[in-house]
Design an enzyme around this catalytic site. Structure first.
Site, PDB file in Angstrom:
ATOM      1  N   GLU A  26      -4.852  34.650  34.024  1.00 11.92           N
ATOM      2  CA  GLU A  26      -4.726  36.084  34.281  1.00 11.92           C
ATOM      3  C   GLU A  26      -4.132  36.777  33.059  1.00 11.92           C
ATOM      4  OE1 GLU A  26      -2.584  36.900  37.903  1.00 11.92           O
ATOM      5  OE2 GLU A  26      -2.519  39.059  37.554  1.00 11.92           O
ATOM      6  N   ASN A  71      -3.278  39.913  40.443  1.00 14.89           N
ATOM      7  CA  ASN A  71      -2.863  41.297  40.669  1.00 14.89           C
ATOM      8  C   ASN A  71      -3.344  42.216  39.548  1.00 14.89           C
ATOM      9  OD1 ASN A  71      -1.526  40.379  42.946  1.00 14.89           O
ATOM     10  ND2 ASN A  71       0.477  40.279  41.959  1.00 14.89           N
ATOM     11  N   ASN A 171      -8.777  41.021  44.684  1.00 18.48           N
ATOM     12  CA  ASN A 171      -7.713  40.015  44.754  1.00 18.48           C
ATOM     13  C   ASN A 171      -6.647  40.435  45.756  1.00 18.48           C
ATOM     14  OD1 ASN A 171      -6.024  37.718  43.558  1.00 18.48           O
ATOM     15  ND2 ASN A 171      -4.661  39.479  43.251  1.00 18.48           N
ATOM     16  N   GLU A 172      -6.271  39.533  46.640  1.00 17.78           N
ATOM     17  CA  GLU A 172      -5.153  39.740  47.581  1.00 17.78           C
ATOM     18  C   GLU A 172      -5.103  41.171  48.122  1.00 17.78           C
ATOM     19  OE1 GLU A 172      -1.485  38.296  45.810  1.00 17.78           O
ATOM     20  OE2 GLU A 172      -2.101  36.222  46.081  1.00 17.78           O
ATOM     21  N   TYR A 243       1.705  29.550  47.505  1.00 17.48           N
ATOM     22  CA  TYR A 243       2.645  29.038  46.502  1.00 17.48           C
ATOM     23  C   TYR A 243       3.763  28.298  47.212  1.00 17.48           C
ATOM     24  CZ  TYR A 243       0.134  31.801  43.061  1.00 17.48           C
ATOM     25  OH  TYR A 243      -0.847  32.298  42.244  1.00 17.48           O
ATOM     26  N   GLU A 291      -5.830  30.294  44.499  1.00 15.72           N
ATOM     27  CA  GLU A 291      -4.497  30.314  43.865  1.00 15.72           C
ATOM     28  C   GLU A 291      -3.598  29.359  44.628  1.00 15.72           C
ATOM     29  OE1 GLU A 291      -2.494  33.991  42.890  1.00 15.72           O
ATOM     30  OE2 GLU A 291      -4.415  34.997  42.543  1.00 15.72           O
ATOM     31  N   GLN A 351      -1.228  28.898  37.375  1.00 16.67           N
ATOM     32  CA  GLN A 351      -2.352  29.272  36.537  1.00 16.67           C
ATOM     33  C   GLN A 351      -2.555  28.172  35.489  1.00 16.67           C
ATOM     34  OE1 GLN A 351      -2.216  33.367  35.284  1.00 16.67           O
ATOM     35  NE2 GLN A 351      -1.636  34.115  37.304  1.00 16.67           N
TER      36      GLN A 351
END
Ligand code: AHR
Length: 500
Positions: A26, A71, A171-172, A243, A291, A351
């Site tokens: 990212e 993000n 994304n999200e 996560y 992710e 990442q």
């Protein structure tokens, strides 16, 4: 502690999609700038890409790399990253409160991906932008020529389309922190309309719709049901993120978290089935777990620093330093994906470089492997083939995340083309060795290799001065036996055992 495991060549979960070993880069912190790209560095190639980093990425053999966010993508104008570099705008990145110089854009990333031996998985901005910008991006990247955006690509130096297959629809989008955050029905409608347009432009694309950012989200799991009902006929994957953290410094609780991951996957698999039935569809939607990683070492500190800073360029951000305990966790996470590889077809470690990453760099200096590089690399290289349904009998413990967590976490992969059988095994117990009898049914076993990662200190990490402190070595805990093999797995250890 004793354990019994049975592997039978006929008991298969699925053929693993190699994209289970995907990655993610990212525009965040130093992932791109001074991560993969650092003109003037002694290791930089003619395009300013660090060759030392490319070598480390190539060795991971990661088949796809998700880009440009995260993000970041939700307030990113991809057009800012094309054309002569001197004309590209400097922009304020709203996701991380930094300044984006736009010196790396789609051309530079695509060239880098080719050098790094990985394919692009691109995300379109459905936060601050919408359908029109998304279709322009796909036209720019995938259309052969003769249209405004494809001709502009050629003018910018790339005649042939890149033909990127895999596209994320934002994304999200369930997260209130996301620029352009939407309700499930707003997002579902936009994602469906965008998907129709993108498929109209290029029917060969595979599309990933946003699921929940994590399973503690207040909108989970209704979000998945609403979004899938709106998009089921147009998408191929639903994206999940998770996560892992150990703020309490409780290893047994920490290593039980993959049970929660497993439940998350199972629940979303159930929702997919429910929507498939409800919409009377013949399509199969799968999960893209795009992710996942350990993320807590610097997280609270980073949040404070971010609030205080004044739009810096490529600051140190999310630079978690991983330890040996995280090796065990990453091993258990990947094992969960292998065991669920019938539904989880894609997964991306988040990442790749500097930002919650297996690879670290020093600006102007060296590049080295973090501890978690190793379990990822071993699985990526050797966890290809057919995932096996193992029968495992071993004592368990009750944890906050789940009851009956097995002390032994094990996954098996059979590669019938090469004739190998590979096991990834983690002993979660801190003081007991696991002695496992493994029955190998309908396999021909001639030789055996044991690779082990172990350290006396769970907090041990790799630094630029001690880059190999935590790394794999040849083990002596595996032997062939009359019924299969025996394993001797020391407390808190990660093992890869290959039967050839
Ligand atoms: O990977 C770091 C961030 O985590 C990503 O930008 C976002 O998608 C997630 O919340």
């Amino acid at each position: 502690m004793k354990a019994r495991v049975t592997a039978n060549a006929a008991y298969a979960v699925a053929d693993i999609d190699k994209r289970l070993y995907g990655s993610f880069l990212e525009h965040l912190g130093r992932a791109v700038y001074t991560g993969i790209y650092e003109p003037g560095h002694p290791q930089a190639d003619a395009e300013g890409m660090r060759k030392d980093v490319i070598e480390l990425v190539r060795a991971l053999d990661t088949p796809i790399c998700r880009y440009p966010g995260g993000n970041f993508v939700s307030a990113y104008n991809w057009e800012d990253g094309i054309g002569p570099k001197e004309n590209r705008p400097r922009r304020l990145d709203l996701a991380w409160r930094t300044t984006e110089p736009n010196l790396v854009g789609i051309h530079e990333f695509a060239d880098w991906a080719e050098k790094a031996g990985t394919e692009m998985m691109l995300a379109v901005n459905l936060g601050s932008c919408g359908l029109d910008e998304a279709r322009a991006f796909v036209e720019y990247v995938n259309h052969p020529g003769g249209s405004y955006w494809s001709d502009l690509r050629a003018k910018n130096g790339r005649t042939q389309p890149w033909n990127c297959r895999l596209w994320c629809l934002g994304n999200e989008m369930d997260g209130p922190w996301q620029v352009g955050h939407k309700s499930a029905s707003e997002y579902g409608h936009l994602a469906n309309e965008t998907a129709k347009a993108l498929r109209g432009l290029d029917p060969t694309v595979e599309l990933v719709v946003c699921g929940s950012s994590h399973s503690n989200m207040p909108t989970y799991p209704q979000w998945e049901a609403t979004v899938l009902e709106a998009t089921y006929e147009q998408v191929d994957y639903i994206s999940l993120h998770m996560y892992f953290e150990n703020y309490e410094k409780n290893t047994a609780e920490y290593l039980a978290l993959p049970a929660k991951l497993d439940r998350y996957i199972g629940t979303v698999a159930g929702i997919i089935d429910y929507v498939k039935a409800k919409t009377r569809s013949k399509r199969d939607v799968k999960i893209s777990f795009d992710e996942w990683n350990v993320w807590y070492h610097q997280r609270k500190l980073d949040a404070e620093r971010m609030r205080a800073w004044d739009w810096p360029e490529a600051p140190r951000l999310l630079e978690d330093i991983y330890n040996f305990e995280d090796v065990l966790q990453v091993g258990c996470i990947i094992n969960t994906f292998i065991r669920r590889s019938d539904i989880v077809r894609i997964a991306c470690i988040a990442q790749l470089v500097n930002v919650i990453a297996p690879i670290m760099t020093d600006p102007g200096g060296g590049a080295w492997r973090q501890t978690i590089y190793w379990p990822f690399m071993l699985a990526s290289k050797h966890g290809r083939g057919t995932a096996l349904q193992l029968a495992v009998e071993v004592p368990t413990y009750d944890a906050a995340a789940a009851d009956k967590v097995p002390w032994l976490d094990i996954a098996g992969v059979h590669d019938s083309n090469v004739g190998t059988l590979t096991f990834f095994a983690i002993n979660r117990h801190g003081s007991e060795t696991i002695e496992a009898d493994v029955a190998l049914e309908r396999f021909a076993a001639k030789s055996i290799e044991h690779t082990i990662i172990r350290h006396d200190d769970l907090e041990a990490n790799n630094t630029k001065d001690a880059p190999d402190n935590v790394s794999p070595v040849k083990g002596n805990g595996a032997a062939l036996s009359s019924k299969g093999m025996t394993l001797n797995l020391p407390p808190h250890s990660y093992s890869m055992v290959r039967v050839i």
